[in-house]
Design a protein around this motif. Structure first.
Motif, short mmCIF file in Angstrom:
data_model
loop_
_atom_site.label_atom_id
_atom_site.label_comp_id
_atom_site.label_asym_id
_atom_site.label_seq_id
_atom_site.Cartn_x
_atom_site.Cartn_y
_atom_site.Cartn_z
N TYR A 113 0.72 -1.01 0.32
CA TYR A 113 -0.24 0.31 0.29
C TYR A 113 0.99 0.95 0.46
N VAL A 114 2.09 1.00 1.27
CA VAL A 114 2.85 2.33 0.39
C VAL A 114 3.33 2.72 -0.49
N HIS A 115 4.12 1.75 -1.32
CA HIS A 115 4.37 1.66 -2.78
C HIS A 115 4.04 2.00 -3.57
N MET A 116 2.14 1.97 -3.39
CA MET A 116 1.28 2.51 -4.33
C MET A 116 1.14 3.95 -4.22
N GLU A 117 1.13 4.40 -2.75
CA GLU A 117 0.46 5.71 -2.37
C GLU A 117 1.65 6.94 -2.60
N VAL A 118 2.76 6.45 -3.49
CA VAL A 118 4.36 6.92 -3.45
C VAL A 118 4.05 7.51 -4.86
N GLY A 119 3.26 6.53 -5.93
CA GLY A 119 2.90 5.83 -7.18
C GLY A 119 1.39 7.29 -7.51
N HIS A 120 0.78 7.66 -6.38
CA HIS A 120 0.29 8.21 -7.47
C HIS A 120 0.35 10.04 -6.53
N ALA A 121 1.33 9.65 -5.37
CA ALA A 121 1.58 11.73 -5.02
C ALA A 121 3.12 11.37 -5.91
N VAL A 122 3.70 11.25 -6.74
CA VAL A 122 4.59 11.52 -7.83
C VAL A 122 4.02 11.69 -8.86
N GLU A 123 2.70 10.52 -9.27
CA GLU A 123 2.20 10.91 -10.60
C GLU A 123 1.12 12.86 -10.16
N ASN A 124 0.87 13.17 -9.17
CA ASN A 124 0.51 14.01 -8.60
C ASN A 124 1.66 15.68 -9.18
N VAL A 125 2.86 15.08 -8.93
CA VAL A 125 3.66 15.81 -8.89
C VAL A 125 3.53 16.28 -10.77
N TYR A 126 4.23 15.10 -11.21
CA TYR A 126 4.51 15.02 -13.03
C TYR A 126 3.45 15.64 -13.26
N LEU A 127 2.12 15.95 -12.61
CA LEU A 127 1.05 16.50 -13.03
C LEU A 127 0.82 18.12 -13.29
N ARG B 129 16.14 6.50 11.45
CA ARG B 129 16.19 5.47 10.28
C ARG B 129 15.23 4.87 9.98
N ASP B 130 14.26 5.05 10.81
CA ASP B 130 12.86 4.91 10.38
C ASP B 130 12.11 5.07 8.69
N GLN B 131 13.35 6.37 8.65
CA GLN B 131 12.10 6.62 6.88
C GLN B 131 13.08 5.90 6.25
N GLN B 132 12.28 5.29 5.27
CA GLN B 132 13.44 4.52 3.67
C GLN B 132 12.71 5.14 2.22
N PRO B 133 14.05 5.99 1.81
CA PRO B 133 13.58 6.49 1.08
C PRO B 133 12.92 5.56 -0.48
N LEU B 134 12.00 6.47 -1.05
CA LEU B 134 11.44 5.66 -2.01
C LEU B 134 11.68 6.02 -3.62
N ALA B 135 11.82 7.46 -3.48
CA ALA B 135 11.91 8.12 -4.90
C ALA B 135 12.71 9.38 -4.26
N LEU B 136 13.62 9.99 -5.81
CA LEU B 136 13.54 10.90 -6.35
C LEU B 136 13.07 11.78 -7.24
N MET B 137 12.46 12.95 -7.39
CA MET B 137 12.44 14.04 -8.35
C MET B 137 12.82 15.57 -8.59
N PRO B 138 13.97 15.21 -9.32
CA PRO B 138 14.52 16.58 -9.64
C PRO B 138 14.07 17.54 -10.35
N ILE B 139 13.95 18.32 -10.53
CA ILE B 139 12.48 19.57 -11.06
C ILE B 139 12.85 20.42 -11.76
N GLY B 140 12.83 20.95 -12.68
CA GLY B 140 13.73 22.52 -13.36
C GLY B 140 12.28 22.71 -13.92
N ARG B 141 13.22 23.78 -15.02
CA ARG B 141 12.51 23.91 -16.47
C ARG B 141 12.88 23.60 -17.24
N PRO B 142 12.58 23.11 -18.37
CA PRO B 142 13.00 22.05 -18.79
C PRO B 142 14.21 23.11 -19.82
#
Length: 215
Positions: free
Chosen positions: A155-169, A197-210
Motif C-alpha cells: 500500500y505504501v508503494h502504491m501511495e508514493v506512485g499516486h504522489a509522484v504522478e500528482n507532481v508530474y501533472l 533510520r525509520d524513514q525509507q527513501p523511495l523516490a527522488l524527483m529532480p525539478i527544473g525548467r526544461p
C-alpha cells in the motif's frame, strides 16, 4: 489524521511559510495527461517559491478540513515524508527542508549546498546534478503496517506512485519538467536529508525548467 512527530520536529527551528496554493489553473487535466513526459535536462533558470509551493501541495497537500491529502493513503495513515532540496529557488536559501502538510510550511533541516551530494547518492545522474530543486519521498512503513501488516508495504508503494504522478501533472501545468529517479543509495540519500533510520527513501524527483533537450 496527523502522522506521528518526526525527529525533525523542533519548535526552535526555522519555519518558512509557503504561498497559498491555487486550486484553479489554466491547464486541463486532459492536457496535463497528454503532455506528461519524463524530463531529464534542465536550464539554469531558477524556480519560484510559488511554484515550489504548488508542487509540494500537489504531492502531499491538505485538501479538506478533515486533513485528507491530495494523494490517497490506505487508512488515511499517511506514511510518506517529503523533503525538499533547494538548489536554485528564488526566495529560498539553498538547503534541505521538510514539508509540513498540515501548516503548508517548510521546516529548515540544514542550510547549504547539497545538490552534488544528492547527485552522488543517485549514482551521479545528470538530471539530479542539474536540477533547481529535488523532492525526496520517503516512507515510515510502520505507520501503515500497524493496521495492514506486511500487505501495508504494498500500500505504501502504491501511495508514493499516486504522489509522484500528482507532481508530474502539476509540473506540466507549471511548464516545468521532472522525472522519477529510483536508482540511488538509500543510506546516502537518508544522510543528505538527515532523516531518521525509520524513514525509507523511495523516490527522488529532480525539478527544473526544461532545456528543450532529451525527454
Amino acid at each position: 489524521m496527523r502522522p506521528p512527530p518526526s525527529a525533525h520536529d523542533d519548535q526552535t527551528a526555522d519555519i518558512i511559510r509557503l504561498p497559498v496554493p491555487r486550486s484553479i489553473g489554466v491547464t486541463s487535466i486532459e492536457r496535463a495527461l497528454l503532455n506528461r513526459r519524463s524530463v531529464r535536462e534542465f536550464s539554469d533558470e531558477s524556480l519560484t517559491l510559488s511554484e515550489i509551493s504548488q508542487l509540494l501541495w500537489a504531492a502531499q497537500g491538505i485538501t479538506d478540513h478533515e486533513g485528507l491529502r491530495s494523494a490517497p493513503s490506505a487508512g488515511a495513515l499517511f506514511p510518506l515524508e517529503l523533503h525538499l532540496l533547494s538548489a536554485n529557488i528564488t526566495g529560498l536559501a539553498d538547503g534541505i527542508y521538510r514539508y509540513l502538510p498540515e501548516e503548508h510550511e517548510l521546516l529548515t533541516v540544514a542550510a547549504g549546498a547539497y545538490r552534488q551530494a544528492m547527485a552522488h547518492a543517485a549514482q551521479g545522474q545528470d538530471c539530479v546534478a542539474g536540477s533547481a530543486a529535488i523532492l525526496v519521498f520517503s516512507a515510515v512503513f510502520e505507520r501503515t503496517k500497524k493496521k495492514y501488516g506486511e500487505r501495508g508495504v504494498m500500500y505504501v508503494h502504491m501511495e508514493v506512485g499516486h504522489a509522484v504522478e500528482n507532481v508530474y501533472l502539476q509540473a506540466v501545468a507549471l511548464d516545468l519538467g521532472t522525472v522519477v529517479v529510483g536508482s540511488f543509495k538509500d543510506d546516502d540519500v537518508r544522510k543528505v536529508v538527515q532523516a531518521p533510520r525509520d524513514q525509507q527513501p523511495l523516490a527522488l524527483m529532480p525539478i527544473g525548467r526544461p532545456s528543450g533537450g532529451n525527454r
